[in-house]
Scaffold this motif. Structure first.
Motif, short mmCIF file in Angstrom:
data_model
loop_
_atom_site.label_atom_id
_atom_site.label_comp_id
_atom_site.label_asym_id
_atom_site.label_seq_id
_atom_site.Cartn_x
_atom_site.Cartn_y
_atom_site.Cartn_z
N LEU A 185 0.96 12.31 -9.74
CA LEU A 185 -0.27 13.60 -9.09
C LEU A 185 0.76 14.75 -9.79
O LEU A 185 -0.02 16.04 -9.83
CB LEU A 185 -1.19 13.92 -8.00
CG LEU A 185 -1.93 12.51 -7.79
CD1 LEU A 185 -2.67 12.53 -6.14
CD2 LEU A 185 -3.26 12.82 -8.81
N GLU A 186 1.85 14.35 -9.02
CA GLU A 186 3.27 15.19 -9.35
C GLU A 186 3.12 15.67 -10.67
O GLU A 186 4.02 16.93 -11.08
CB GLU A 186 4.14 15.30 -8.34
CG GLU A 186 3.91 15.21 -7.27
CD GLU A 186 5.39 15.05 -6.07
OE1 GLU A 186 6.19 13.91 -6.61
OE2 GLU A 186 5.35 15.12 -4.80
N ASN A 187 3.39 14.82 -11.86
CA ASN A 187 3.84 15.11 -12.69
C ASN A 187 2.72 15.28 -13.47
O ASN A 187 3.18 16.37 -14.17
CB ASN A 187 3.99 13.53 -13.30
CG ASN A 187 5.33 12.65 -12.84
OD1 ASN A 187 6.18 13.38 -12.96
ND2 ASN A 187 5.47 11.64 -12.41
N ARG A 188 1.29 15.25 -13.17
CA ARG A 188 0.39 16.21 -13.80
C ARG A 188 0.33 17.38 -13.51
O ARG A 188 0.02 18.34 -14.46
CB ARG A 188 -0.53 15.93 -12.77
CG ARG A 188 -1.39 14.30 -14.18
CD ARG A 188 -2.42 13.70 -13.57
NE ARG A 188 -3.54 12.32 -14.09
CZ ARG A 188 -4.00 11.48 -13.94
NH1 ARG A 188 -4.96 11.76 -12.98
NH2 ARG A 188 -3.97 10.19 -14.37
N ASN A 189 0.82 18.15 -11.90
CA ASN A 189 0.88 19.50 -12.00
C ASN A 189 2.06 20.24 -12.55
O ASN A 189 1.93 20.78 -12.73
CB ASN A 189 0.72 19.17 -10.15
CG ASN A 189 -0.25 18.95 -10.14
OD1 ASN A 189 -1.33 18.99 -10.65
ND2 ASN A 189 -0.10 18.37 -8.18
N LEU A 215 0.90 -1.11 -0.01
CA LEU A 215 0.30 -0.06 0.20
C LEU A 215 0.69 1.25 0.19
O LEU A 215 0.62 2.46 -0.56
CB LEU A 215 -0.66 -0.15 1.37
CG LEU A 215 -2.08 -1.01 0.91
CD1 LEU A 215 -2.76 -1.43 2.64
CD2 LEU A 215 -2.92 -0.93 -0.38
N LEU A 216 2.22 0.75 0.66
CA LEU A 216 3.13 2.15 0.55
C LEU A 216 3.56 2.53 -0.44
O LEU A 216 3.62 3.83 -1.48
CB LEU A 216 3.81 1.98 1.76
CG LEU A 216 4.73 3.09 1.86
CD1 LEU A 216 4.43 4.43 2.46
CD2 LEU A 216 6.14 3.10 2.64
N GLU A 217 3.76 1.69 -1.62
CA GLU A 217 4.43 1.77 -2.71
C GLU A 217 3.42 1.99 -3.33
O GLU A 217 3.29 2.71 -4.10
CB GLU A 217 4.67 0.51 -3.46
CG GLU A 217 5.66 0.22 -1.98
CD GLU A 217 6.66 -1.81 -2.65
OE1 GLU A 217 6.50 -2.34 -4.07
OE2 GLU A 217 7.27 -2.04 -2.79
N ILE A 237 1.20 6.91 -6.47
CA ILE A 237 -0.10 7.98 -7.09
C ILE A 237 0.40 8.86 -6.37
O ILE A 237 0.01 10.20 -7.40
CB ILE A 237 -1.20 7.65 -5.76
CG1 ILE A 237 -2.24 5.90 -6.22
CG2 ILE A 237 -2.35 8.41 -6.29
CD1 ILE A 237 -2.89 5.56 -5.26
N LYS A 238 1.76 10.06 -5.51
CA LYS A 238 1.96 10.44 -5.37
C LYS A 238 2.45 11.30 -6.49
O LYS A 238 2.22 12.34 -7.18
CB LYS A 238 2.26 11.26 -3.98
CG LYS A 238 1.76 10.90 -3.25
CD LYS A 238 2.84 10.38 -1.83
CE LYS A 238 1.57 11.02 -0.34
NZ LYS A 238 1.86 10.81 0.57
N ARG A 239 3.37 10.82 -7.24
CA ARG A 239 4.08 10.64 -8.35
C ARG A 239 3.79 11.00 -9.17
O ARG A 239 4.22 12.10 -10.11
CB ARG A 239 5.12 9.21 -8.54
CG ARG A 239 6.38 10.04 -9.48
CD ARG A 239 7.01 8.66 -9.47
NE ARG A 239 7.83 8.07 -8.36
CZ ARG A 239 8.17 6.97 -7.85
NH1 ARG A 239 6.75 6.20 -8.36
NH2 ARG A 239 8.36 6.36 -7.27
#
Length: 251
Positions: free
Chosen positions: A247-251, A236-238, A243-245
């Motif tokens: 979202l950061e690439n989209r922003n 789950l941590l991975e 997911i964070k990575r």
């Protein structure tokens, strides 16, 4: 159909010949008994008309000749095609006759073989099988087989239990060999199990051993559960990091 076409062609040829004859015939006076008045005739124009008529007549005769040649060629081709069709039909009928003869001979041979097989005496096959005379015999056999199966299963279970007892005795003797002879635990077990047997002490030891084994089993289960939860948490941590990575690439 071919005969009608030939008749139509011959009729056309006859009409063309009649037309040529009419054109080549000399002109007649329209009224009988009327004397034509002497007129001056232009010989040049008359010659030109006669030449044109003769040219048309020759051209018509040439066309008729070509038409007759074409008709003759067509008739010859039709005759050849008719002869070929007759030969093909004859060959086909001969092949059909030959096939019928071969089929008749084969069926006759097969019928003779069947007659020979049916006339030969067949050997009788005698089979022996067990048939119970009454239901009591069948019940006795079923009971015997069932008792044999139960006996084998009981012997296997007893052998497994005896093997476990032998292994437990071997473990105790190994402990006695390793531990010192004046060990208080060894002396306690020997006193209450062998020298002066005490059922209460034996029951107490049995319960303590069962509780210990139960605690070991629970500990093992808890360790396995912790390892499973740890693997799930790591997964789950991975996924959260992925997911964070994203979202950061989209922003």
């Amino acid at each position: 159909m071919k005969e009608e076409l030939l008749e139509a062609i011959y009729g056309t040829v006859e009409r063309l010949e009649q037309k040529v004859d009419e054109l080549s015939a000399p002109p007649k006076n329209a009224e009988i008994g009327r004397t034509p008045a002497p007129t001056s005739v232009d010989t040049g124009k008359l010659e030109e008309s006669i030449l044109s008529v003769s040219a048309k007549e020759e051209e018509t005769i040439e066309k008729l000749t070509r038409l007759r040649d074409a008709i003759c060629v067509y008739i010859e081709l039709t005759k050849k095609e008719t002869i070929k069709n007759e030969q093909r039909s004859k060959l086909l009928s001969d092949a059909v006759k030959q096939l019928k003869q071969e089929q008749g001979a084969a069926s006759k041979d097969l019928q003779e073989r069947f007659d020979t097989i049916s006339n030969t005496p067949q050997k009788k096959v005698i089979t022996y099988r067990f048939e119970p005379t009454s239901k009591y015999v069948l019940l006795f056999i079923v009971g015997l087989v069932l008792s044999l199966v139960l006996s084998i299963w009981g012997n296997l279970t007893q052998w497994q239990a005896h093997k476990n007892w032998e292994e437990a005795d071997l473990k105790y003797r190994a402990l006695r060999m390793v531990l010192p002879s004046d060990d208080p635990n060894i002396r306690y077990i020997e006193k209450n199990f062998s020298v002066k047997r005490d059922e209460d002490v034996i029951t107490n030891v049995r319960n303590r051993v069962a509780a210990y084994e139960d605690s070991i089993r629970r500990h093992h289960e808890m360790v396995e559960m912790a390892a499973y939860k740890d693997s799930v948490a790591t997964k789950l941590l991975e996924e959260s990091k992925d997911i964070k990575r994203i979202l950061e690439n989209r922003n």
